[in-house]
Design an enzyme around this catalytic site. Sequence first.
Site, short mmCIF file in Angstrom:
data_model
loop_
_atom_site.label_atom_id
_atom_site.label_comp_id
_atom_site.label_asym_id
_atom_site.label_seq_id
_atom_site.Cartn_x
_atom_site.Cartn_y
_atom_site.Cartn_z
N PRO A 41 41.30 38.45 41.94
CA PRO A 41 40.94 37.28 41.13
C PRO A 41 40.13 36.31 41.98
O PRO A 41 40.62 35.82 42.99
CB PRO A 41 42.30 36.70 40.73
CG PRO A 41 43.24 37.15 41.81
CD PRO A 41 42.71 38.44 42.35
N GLN B 56 46.25 35.33 36.08
CA GLN B 56 46.78 34.66 37.26
C GLN B 56 46.85 33.15 37.05
O GLN B 56 45.89 32.54 36.58
CB GLN B 56 45.93 34.95 38.50
CG GLN B 56 46.59 34.44 39.78
CD GLN B 56 45.70 34.57 41.00
OE1 GLN B 56 44.74 33.83 41.15
NE2 GLN B 56 46.03 35.49 41.90
N CYS C 29 45.35 30.83 47.47
CA CYS C 29 44.06 30.16 47.49
C CYS C 29 44.05 29.07 48.56
O CYS C 29 44.89 28.17 48.55
CB CYS C 29 43.74 29.54 46.13
SG CYS C 29 42.17 28.64 46.12
N HIS D 54 47.05 38.96 51.41
CA HIS D 54 45.77 38.81 52.11
C HIS D 54 46.08 38.63 53.59
O HIS D 54 46.89 37.77 53.96
CB HIS D 54 45.01 37.59 51.57
CG HIS D 54 43.68 37.38 52.22
ND1 HIS D 54 42.51 37.89 51.68
CD2 HIS D 54 43.31 36.75 53.35
CE1 HIS D 54 41.49 37.57 52.47
NE2 HIS D 54 41.96 36.87 53.49
#
Length: 328
Positions: free
Chosen positions: A18, A72, A102, A171
Amino acid sequence: MVKIGNIELGKFPLLLAPMEDVSDPPFRAVCKEHGADLMYTEFISSEGLIRDAIKSRQKLDIFEYERPVGIQIFGGDEEAMALSARIVDATNPDLLDINFGCPVKKVVCKGAGAGVLKDIDLMVRLTKAVVDNTKLPVTVKTRLGWDDDSKNIEEVAERLQDVGIKALTIHGRTRSQMYKGDADWTLISKVRNNPRIQIPIFGNGDIDSPEKALEYRNRYGVDGIMIGRAAIGYPWIFREIKHYFATGEILPPPTIEERIDACRKHLHGSIKWKGEKLGILEMRRHYSNYLKGLSHIKDYRTKLVSTDQLSELESVLDQILENYIVEA
């Protein structure tokens, strides 16, 4: 077979990340066509959904051909996350993903996204609020930790599994790294090999070739790979990886016809979803990626990003197709 809840994704799924202002339905359509196994919407603010913000609501749009597809959300307030989970539930995606990764300042400053990495107890409460207010499988995307001194992903994985998430994407950078330096997959591997972890673990970060995808699959033992930036303007990355896994052969790069066809489909999808004016405007960020590596392309690219007429855009794409086929 990798499964998220009852969703079967094959032996080693490739996920489309995303990405804000990128992972909209037109972009997802071209990635799905070229082999993405699971895709997610752009992240959606829980506060925006509750306020009925037009942009947030529009991001809920999903289509049957995309399935399986996840929506999301992000936020730092338990009540808002619970309420937005119910809103998402009503739109009937295949799963609901929470963004705890993020790194951008405007999100982190609101105590959301990677900002939650500073407070694992809050992360757990937010996740539980979502799990308790949806019938959908809940997944999470996050990072290794806030910085090098707080790489707490192993604890995070166990605690989020304990409150009911069905998969975790990691990540391989900290928030402090943003997108700089190399992604570190060693901790992702430790999570995957933790005997307490029973849910799928997907790795994310720096996968930009079939060779690297195979190397990381074999070295780190993850259940699948999420691909982000490498797919922008290059949706063929998914089919290339799958072909390499199956045969050990590198597919030839997409032809100029394939590039222009994908670019054109993306453009028309953008117009259909956003309207002609906005669809043309927001498509401008993609042309350089679709045309990357072509010699003497600057003048054509300048025309593509400076016109607001569909007929002119079509003409420029036709010219590129004609001239570069001749050049080839």
